[in-house]
Design a protein around this motif. Structure first.
Motif, short mmCIF file in Angstrom:
data_model
loop_
_atom_site.label_atom_id
_atom_site.label_comp_id
_atom_site.label_asym_id
_atom_site.label_seq_id
_atom_site.Cartn_x
_atom_site.Cartn_y
_atom_site.Cartn_z
N UNK A 121 0.81 -1.21 0.00
CA UNK A 121 0.00 0.00 0.00
C UNK A 121 0.84 1.26 0.00
N UNK A 122 1.97 1.23 0.68
CA UNK A 122 2.82 2.43 0.73
C UNK A 122 3.34 2.79 -0.65
N UNK A 123 3.47 1.79 -1.52
CA UNK A 123 3.92 2.05 -2.89
C UNK A 123 2.74 2.37 -3.79
N UNK A 124 1.76 1.47 -3.84
CA UNK A 124 0.68 1.63 -4.80
C UNK A 124 -0.33 2.72 -4.40
N UNK A 125 -0.68 2.79 -3.12
CA UNK A 125 -1.70 3.74 -2.70
C UNK A 125 -1.08 5.08 -2.30
N UNK A 126 -0.11 5.03 -1.37
CA UNK A 126 0.43 6.29 -0.85
C UNK A 126 1.26 7.03 -1.89
N UNK A 127 2.06 6.31 -2.65
CA UNK A 127 2.98 6.95 -3.59
C UNK A 127 2.35 7.14 -4.97
N UNK A 128 1.65 6.10 -5.45
CA UNK A 128 1.13 6.15 -6.82
C UNK A 128 -0.33 6.57 -6.91
N UNK A 184 -3.16 4.80 -6.18
CA UNK A 184 -4.20 3.79 -6.34
C UNK A 184 -5.18 3.91 -5.16
N UNK A 185 -6.44 3.53 -5.38
CA UNK A 185 -7.44 3.69 -4.32
C UNK A 185 -8.27 2.42 -4.20
N UNK A 186 -8.95 2.22 -3.07
CA UNK A 186 -9.72 0.99 -2.87
C UNK A 186 -10.79 0.79 -3.93
N UNK A 187 -10.97 -0.47 -4.31
CA UNK A 187 -12.00 -0.83 -5.29
C UNK A 187 -12.96 -1.85 -4.68
N UNK A 231 -16.51 -0.02 -4.86
CA UNK A 231 -16.58 1.44 -4.76
C UNK A 231 -15.87 2.14 -5.91
N UNK A 232 -15.15 1.39 -6.75
CA UNK A 232 -14.44 2.00 -7.86
C UNK A 232 -15.29 2.08 -9.11
N UNK A 233 -14.74 2.69 -10.14
CA UNK A 233 -15.41 2.78 -11.44
C UNK A 233 -15.53 1.39 -12.06
N UNK A 234 -16.63 1.16 -12.75
CA UNK A 234 -16.79 -0.09 -13.49
C UNK A 234 -16.06 0.02 -14.83
N UNK A 235 -15.32 -1.02 -15.21
CA UNK A 235 -14.67 -0.99 -16.53
C UNK A 235 -15.71 -1.11 -17.64
N UNK A 236 -15.32 -0.71 -18.84
CA UNK A 236 -16.20 -0.80 -20.00
C UNK A 236 -15.40 -1.36 -21.17
N UNK A 237 -16.10 -1.58 -22.28
CA UNK A 237 -15.47 -2.14 -23.47
C UNK A 237 -14.30 -1.28 -23.95
N UNK A 238 -14.51 0.05 -23.89
CA UNK A 238 -13.46 1.00 -24.25
C UNK A 238 -12.83 1.51 -22.97
N UNK A 239 -11.52 1.52 -22.93
CA UNK A 239 -10.83 1.91 -21.70
C UNK A 239 -11.15 3.35 -21.28
#
Length: 303
Positions: A172-179, A181-184, A293-301
């Motif tokens: 988490x310290x790399x992906x969430x705190x630094x980059x 990323x957020x909970x999904x 809680x995150x966005x739903x993916x779709x056919x087009x990114x």
């Protein structure tokens, strides 16, 4: 003397101002918008070519010992020969897209992250805290010679990738705190347990899945299950039909199931046991354990 003193004073203020501005600039993280590619090792290139090229239906190109399969115009899969000595995992690397690779490389260096492959041809690489090789690819980068996506493929969208994580707080310290990323979503095989944690890219709808349930000494089969990637679809029946047209063999070609996140899925395994998880974009069941809680993916990114 007074003029000299005043000049030095102004100079020190200017230096301080430039230092503050430089520091503030270094703290700005460029957008990270999705997954660019996932790379796998193979002990049998011919068998892998049959799986990725025929069963999954992707067109390919080869360069410098790596075979790349085009999923869509901005995403691809990579397969390279298994090195010696062979690593335990057959997942070699994951890659995320950024709107400014050069700025992101500077940002990570400023935060004491070692760059193991400097920026070249639109991409650079680092290791995350648990040693996973992670690339960041400049948005719009296309692999030279890679064919257009094939109409034979059951899916033209990578929506997530996942790998074994021993310590979620460290990652988490790399992906969430630094980059950023957020909970999904998070869940487990049983209520009250957390076996998987999904963290979504900060500026898109793709996500990374921490796989926590492999045990202390996972077998090659277990590692293949946890170190995986996922291909999205609007409707799983379309995947089943496309796999049949591609002469997919075995009971898994038609075995759909409801995932714990409420989404229909179908799992295949490449010749080296890496799991390929087809997954519907949105849940049709009720997710266990936590809401999505995150966005739903779709056919087009969503970039």
């Amino acid at each position: 003397m007074r003029r000299a003193s005043s000049f030095l004073h102004l100079l020190s203020i200017l230096c301080l101002f430039l230092s503050i501005c430089s520091s503030a600039h270094a703290q700005q993280r460029p957008a990270i918008t999705g997954i660019a590619f996932v790379r796998m090792y193979t002990a049998d290139p011919s068998a892998s070519a049959n799986f990725y090229g025929k069963t999954l239906g992707y067109a390919h190109a080869e360069s410098n010992g790596i075979t790349r399969y085009s999923v869509n115009d901005l995403q691809w899969l990579e397969v390279e020969p298994l090195p010696s000595p062979a690593p335990a995992s057959r997942q070699a690397a994951v890659a995320f897209t950024t709107r400014d690779a050069a700025a992101l490389e500077r940002y990570l260096k400023a935060h004491n992250v070692a760059v193991v492959q400097p920026l070249a041809h639109g991409a650079f690489a680092v290791h995350d805290p648990e040693g996973n090789l992670v690339y960041f690819v400049q948005e719009g980068t296309k692999v030279p010679g890679l064919p257009i996506p094939s109409p034979n493929a059951p899916s033209h969208r990578i929506i997530h990738t996942g790998f074994l994580v021993r310590d979620a707080a460290v990652e988490d310290r790399f992906y969430k705190d630094l980059l950023g990323f957020h909970p999904n979503w998070h869940g487990g095989m049983h209520e009250g347990e957390t076996d998987w944690i999904s963290v979504q890219v900060p500026d898109g709808s793709d996500w990374l899945e921490y796989m926590l349930e492999a045990g202390p000494n996972p077998s090659a089969k277990v590692l293949g299950v946890v170190n995986h990637f996922s291909l999205g679809t609007a409707q799983m029946s379309n995947v089943v039909q496309a796999l049949a047209r591609n002469h997919c063999e075995g009971p898994n070609c038609t075995k759909t199931q409801m995932g714990r996140d409420g989404k229909i899925q179908l799992n295949l395994f490449d010749p080296d046991l890496t799991r390929v998880e087809y997954m519907e974009f949105v849940p049709t069941g009720t997710p266990c354990c936590s809401p999505i809680v995150g966005k739903a993916p779709t056919e087009v990114e969503d970039r």
